[in-house]
Write an enzyme that holds these catalytic residues in place. Sequence first.
Site, PDB file in Angstrom:
ATOM      1  CD  GLU A  64      -7.158 -13.677  -4.235  1.00 49.06           C
ATOM      2  OE1 GLU A  64      -8.284 -14.233  -4.821  1.00 49.06           O
ATOM      3  OE2 GLU A  64      -7.640 -13.478  -2.891  1.00 49.06           O
ATOM      4  CB  CYS A  73      -0.565  -9.144   1.050  1.00 49.06           C
ATOM      5  SG  CYS A  73      -0.747 -10.637   1.870  1.00 49.06           S
ATOM      6  CD  GLU A  75      -1.081  -5.347   3.628  1.00 47.51           C
ATOM      7  OE1 GLU A  75      -1.522  -6.115   2.730  1.00 47.51           O
ATOM      8  OE2 GLU A  75      -2.007  -5.399   4.769  1.00 47.51           O
ATOM      9  CB  CYS A 112      -0.642 -11.593   6.710  1.00 49.68           C
ATOM     10  SG  CYS A 112       0.765 -11.239   5.591  1.00 49.68           S
TER      11      CYS A 112
HETATM   12 ZN   LIG Z   1       0.025  -9.726   3.945  1.00 44.50          ZN
END
Ligand SMILES: [Zn+2]
Length: 161
Positions: A64, A73, A75, A112
């Site tokens: 972040e 993210c 992934e 996501c």
């Molecule tokens: Zn994601």
Amino acid sequence: MIKHEIKINFQEYASVKELDTIDQDLCAEAVKAMKNSHSPYSKFRVGAALLLKSGKIIHGSNQENVAYPSGLCAERVALFYWGANHPDDPIVSMAVTAHTDEFELHKPVTSCGSCLQVLAECEQMQSQKVKVILFVGQGPVWVTNGIESFLPFLFFEDRLS
Ligand SMILES: [Zn+2]
């Protein structure tokens, strides 16, 4: 009017201990990856581990930033690292886990849409599906073979690639 129905398939295991040794080891790598999560804002740590055909493991964790949209993210951190460094070594499987001290997670955290779209393109690049293993703590494990189970209507246009 034609009504279509799409079915998706995934396997559920009661815990990581029910997986085969290779998958259990990859889950342990995802937990290790989570330790480098930089998530002071959400306090939601995510770890991803990729197993490559050569046996190499790649870690990713959510990163972040105080300028929120600049974060990424776990992934995609792992998948883009793979694309930048090991594109000729196919991804066999990806394990993803998450943890927060704020509340208890009772079921796997799914990726996501942006991460799924990136995973779809990784599968296309290597002409091979990626086994995805999602798990949290002591909870159930969800396993799929390939992106289509998550995102049957993913954006894909052959003529653009
Ligand atoms: Zn994601």
